[in-house]
Design a protein around this motif. Structure first.
Motif, PDB file in Angstrom:
ATOM      1  N   MET A  81       0.829  -1.208   0.000  1.00 54.00           N
ATOM      2  CA  MET A  81       0.000   0.000   0.000  1.00 54.00           C
ATOM      3  C   MET A  81       0.868   1.265   0.000  1.00 54.00           C
ATOM      4  SD  MET A  81      -2.980  -1.211   2.658  1.00 54.00           S
ATOM      5  CE  MET A  81      -3.937   0.280   2.478  1.00 54.00           C
ATOM      6  N   MET A  82       1.988   1.233   0.726  1.00 49.35           N
ATOM      7  CA  MET A  82       2.869   2.401   0.790  1.00 49.35           C
ATOM      8  C   MET A  82       3.527   2.675  -0.558  1.00 49.35           C
ATOM      9  SD  MET A  82       4.781   1.822   4.456  1.00 49.35           S
ATOM     10  CE  MET A  82       6.104   2.920   3.937  1.00 49.35           C
ATOM     11  N   TYR A  83       4.187   1.670  -1.097  1.00 52.68           N
ATOM     12  CA  TYR A  83       4.980   1.880  -2.312  1.00 52.68           C
ATOM     13  C   TYR A  83       4.134   1.871  -3.570  1.00 52.68           C
ATOM     14  CZ  TYR A  83       9.191   1.489   0.487  1.00 52.68           C
ATOM     15  OH  TYR A  83      10.167   1.703   1.408  1.00 52.68           O
ATOM     16  N   ASN A  84       2.948   1.273  -3.505  1.00 54.45           N
ATOM     17  CA  ASN A  84       2.070   1.315  -4.676  1.00 54.45           C
ATOM     18  C   ASN A  84       1.580   2.730  -4.924  1.00 54.45           C
ATOM     19  OD1 ASN A  84       0.589   0.004  -6.814  1.00 54.45           O
ATOM     20  ND2 ASN A  84      -1.254   0.335  -5.606  1.00 54.45           N
ATOM     21  N   LYS A  85       1.259   3.482  -3.852  1.00 56.34           N
ATOM     22  CA  LYS A  85       0.836   4.875  -3.997  1.00 56.34           C
ATOM     23  C   LYS A  85       1.966   5.730  -4.554  1.00 56.34           C
ATOM     24  CE  LYS A  85      -2.665   4.841  -0.334  1.00 56.34           C
ATOM     25  NZ  LYS A  85      -3.064   5.404   0.986  1.00 56.34           N
ATOM     26  N   LYS A  86       3.189   5.479  -4.059  1.00 60.08           N
ATOM     27  CA  LYS A  86       4.331   6.230  -4.556  1.00 60.08           C
ATOM     28  C   LYS A  86       4.577   5.955  -6.036  1.00 60.08           C
ATOM     29  CE  LYS A  86       6.760   6.585  -0.146  1.00 60.08           C
ATOM     30  NZ  LYS A  86       8.008   6.281   0.607  1.00 60.08           N
ATOM     31  N   GLU A  87       4.374   4.689  -6.450  1.00 61.59           N
ATOM     32  CA  GLU A  87       4.551   4.342  -7.863  1.00 61.59           C
ATOM     33  C   GLU A  87       3.519   5.043  -8.735  1.00 61.59           C
ATOM     34  OE1 GLU A  87       4.621   0.220  -8.727  1.00 61.59           O
ATOM     35  OE2 GLU A  87       6.684  -0.055  -8.066  1.00 61.59           O
ATOM     36  N   GLU A  88       2.266   5.104  -8.242  1.00 64.76           N
ATOM     37  CA  GLU A  88       1.210   5.762  -9.014  1.00 64.76           C
ATOM     38  C   GLU A  88       1.522   7.246  -9.194  1.00 64.76           C
ATOM     39  OE1 GLU A  88      -2.383   4.996  -6.944  1.00 64.76           O
ATOM     40  OE2 GLU A  88      -2.554   2.920  -7.632  1.00 64.76           O
ATOM     41  N   VAL A  89       2.002   7.905  -8.120  1.00 67.32           N
ATOM     42  CA  VAL A  89       2.362   9.323  -8.214  1.00 67.32           C
ATOM     43  C   VAL A  89       3.522   9.515  -9.177  1.00 67.32           C
ATOM     44  CG1 VAL A  89       3.293  11.279  -6.927  1.00 67.32           C
ATOM     45  CG2 VAL A  89       1.516   9.854  -5.903  1.00 67.32           C
ATOM     46  N   PHE A  90       4.516   8.624  -9.110  1.00 70.81           N
ATOM     47  CA  PHE A  90       5.682   8.729  -9.989  1.00 70.81           C
ATOM     48  C   PHE A  90       5.289   8.552 -11.447  1.00 70.81           C
ATOM     49  CE2 PHE A  90       9.088   6.535 -12.297  1.00 70.81           C
ATOM     50  CZ  PHE A  90      10.092   7.490 -12.214  1.00 70.81           C
ATOM     51  N   VAL A  91       4.403   7.576 -11.724  1.00 72.99           N
ATOM     52  CA  VAL A  91       3.960   7.333 -13.107  1.00 72.99           C
ATOM     53  C   VAL A  91       3.193   8.535 -13.642  1.00 72.99           C
ATOM     54  CG1 VAL A  91       2.423   5.929 -14.530  1.00 72.99           C
ATOM     55  CG2 VAL A  91       3.944   4.828 -12.895  1.00 72.99           C
ATOM     56  N   LYS A  92       2.316   9.137 -12.798  1.00 77.18           N
ATOM     57  CA  LYS A  92       1.554  10.303 -13.243  1.00 77.18           C
ATOM     58  C   LYS A  92       2.481  11.475 -13.555  1.00 77.18           C
ATOM     59  CE  LYS A  92      -2.759   9.243 -10.808  1.00 77.18           C
ATOM     60  NZ  LYS A  92      -3.682   9.653  -9.716  1.00 77.18           N
ATOM     61  N   GLU A  93       3.480  11.697 -12.679  1.00 71.75           N
ATOM     62  CA  GLU A  93       4.419  12.790 -12.918  1.00 71.75           C
ATOM     63  C   GLU A  93       5.231  12.546 -14.182  1.00 71.75           C
ATOM     64  OE1 GLU A  93       6.722  13.007  -9.386  1.00 71.75           O
ATOM     65  OE2 GLU A  93       5.206  14.129  -8.241  1.00 71.75           O
ATOM     66  N   GLN A  94       5.587  11.287 -14.404  1.00 71.36           N
ATOM     67  CA  GLN A  94       6.364  10.955 -15.599  1.00 71.36           C
ATOM     68  C   GLN A  94       5.554  11.198 -16.865  1.00 71.36           C
ATOM     69  OE1 GLN A  94       7.629   6.843 -15.832  1.00 71.36           O
ATOM     70  NE2 GLN A  94       9.603   7.436 -16.675  1.00 71.36           N
ATOM     71  N   LYS A  95       4.276  10.830 -16.824  1.00 72.37           N
ATOM     72  CA  LYS A  95       3.417  11.044 -17.989  1.00 72.37           C
ATOM     73  C   LYS A  95       3.227  12.529 -18.273  1.00 72.37           C
ATOM     74  CE  LYS A  95       0.787   6.733 -17.834  1.00 72.37           C
ATOM     75  NZ  LYS A  95      -0.551   6.126 -17.655  1.00 72.37           N
TER      76      LYS A  95
END
Length: 288
Positions: A210-224
């Motif tokens: 739950m912790m790192y999945n949220k961070k991954e989602e934020v990172f992917v959105k910023e990358q896009k």
């Protein structure tokens, strides 16, 4: 009071059977991929051989203890499923992995379980035999439940949840809860104690996911968003584009030929080609 705890133990045992049933079936997608690709690729046989040995040990313990049919039912199913998994793996594995798996089977399942069976049968009797086999099962289960520590380390190191099978972690956590209460109500700490560790590691994996999945989602959105900012998307209406001279059209076509058609947002090239084609059609129409 004993009957009451016995009924609750049976209920938790049944629930443990149901949850463990899905845990044993969880590798099916993996073996479906192996079947489709006709290759085991980077998959290892160790988890399935270890699971097979664990199920065999618990069946042996259940037969010595008696009056624990729910341990026998689920671990018998586990043995059956793990034998199928290992056989399937051997069929599609390359020669090196096949030889390694056979050696592992001979050393652990045949040699290890055979040695435990012979030693406990001929050197111990009665309650002592039950205690020795119970301690062996307890230590082995603790080692199996401690295996996710490697996964936890990888997740923290890479900050990625790709190493955590989320649904499997949930089922393992639920399974640990059911079998803990089953062992506790039967006052069998050989069953209860390992599942405390299993519950702790299961919850830890879920929290990390739950912790790192949220961070991954934020990172992917910023990358896009960054990728979109670095590209210019030109939209046009075929009916209302500006009048261009013949020289401008030639220059646009030359420029368009230099742009790679493999880029994700190569809409400019498509626009250039459409403009050139449309002007050619206009010129042909005017000549007529």
């Amino acid at each position: 009071m004993a009957d009451f705890s016995g009924h609750w133990a049976f209920s938790f045992g049944v629930l443990g059977n149901i949850v463990s049933f899905f845990v044993f079936l969880s590798p099916l997608p993996t073996f479906y991929n192996i079947y489709k690709k006709k290759s085991t690729e980077g998959y290892q046989s160790i988890p399935y051989v270890v699971a097979l040995l664990s199920a065999m040990l618990w069946i042996y313990y259940a037969f010595i203890k008696t009056n624990t049919p729910l341990l026998i039912t689920i671990n018998s199913f586990g043995c059956f499923v793990e034998i199928i998994y290992v056989s399937f793996y051997l069929f599609y594995a390359p020669k090196g992995a096949r030889v390694q798996t056979v050696k592992l089977l001979l050393s652990s399942v045949v040699g290890g379980f055979g040695a435990i069976f012979l030693v406990t049968q001929f050197l111990f009797i009665g309650v002592v035999r039950l205690q020795v086999v119970g301690w062996i099962c307890l230590v082995f289960s603790l080692c199996v439940f401690a295996a996710p520590l490697n996964v936890v380390r990888q997740v923290i190191k890479t900050k990625s949840v790709e190493y955590i099978p989320f649904l499997l972690s949930i089922f393992l956590t639920l399974s640990a809860v059911m079998w803990f209460f089953y062992g506790l109500l039967l006052k069998d700490f050989n069953i209860a104690i390992p599942n405390v560790l299993g519950f702790i590691f299961g919850v830890l994996q879920i929290v990390l996911y739950m912790m790192y999945n949220k961070k991954e989602e934020v990172f992917v959105k910023e990358q896009k968003i960054t990728e979109l900012k670095n590209h210019v998307i030109i939209l046009h209406n075929d009916k209302n584009f500006p009048e261009l001279s013949e020289e401008q059209i030639i220059e646009i076509v030359k420029l368009g030929s230099l742009i790679s058609c493999t880029q994700k947002f190569d809409l400019a090239l498509c626009m250039h080609e459409n403009i050139a084609d449309d002007h050619k059609r206009w010129r042909q129409a005017l000549e007529i």
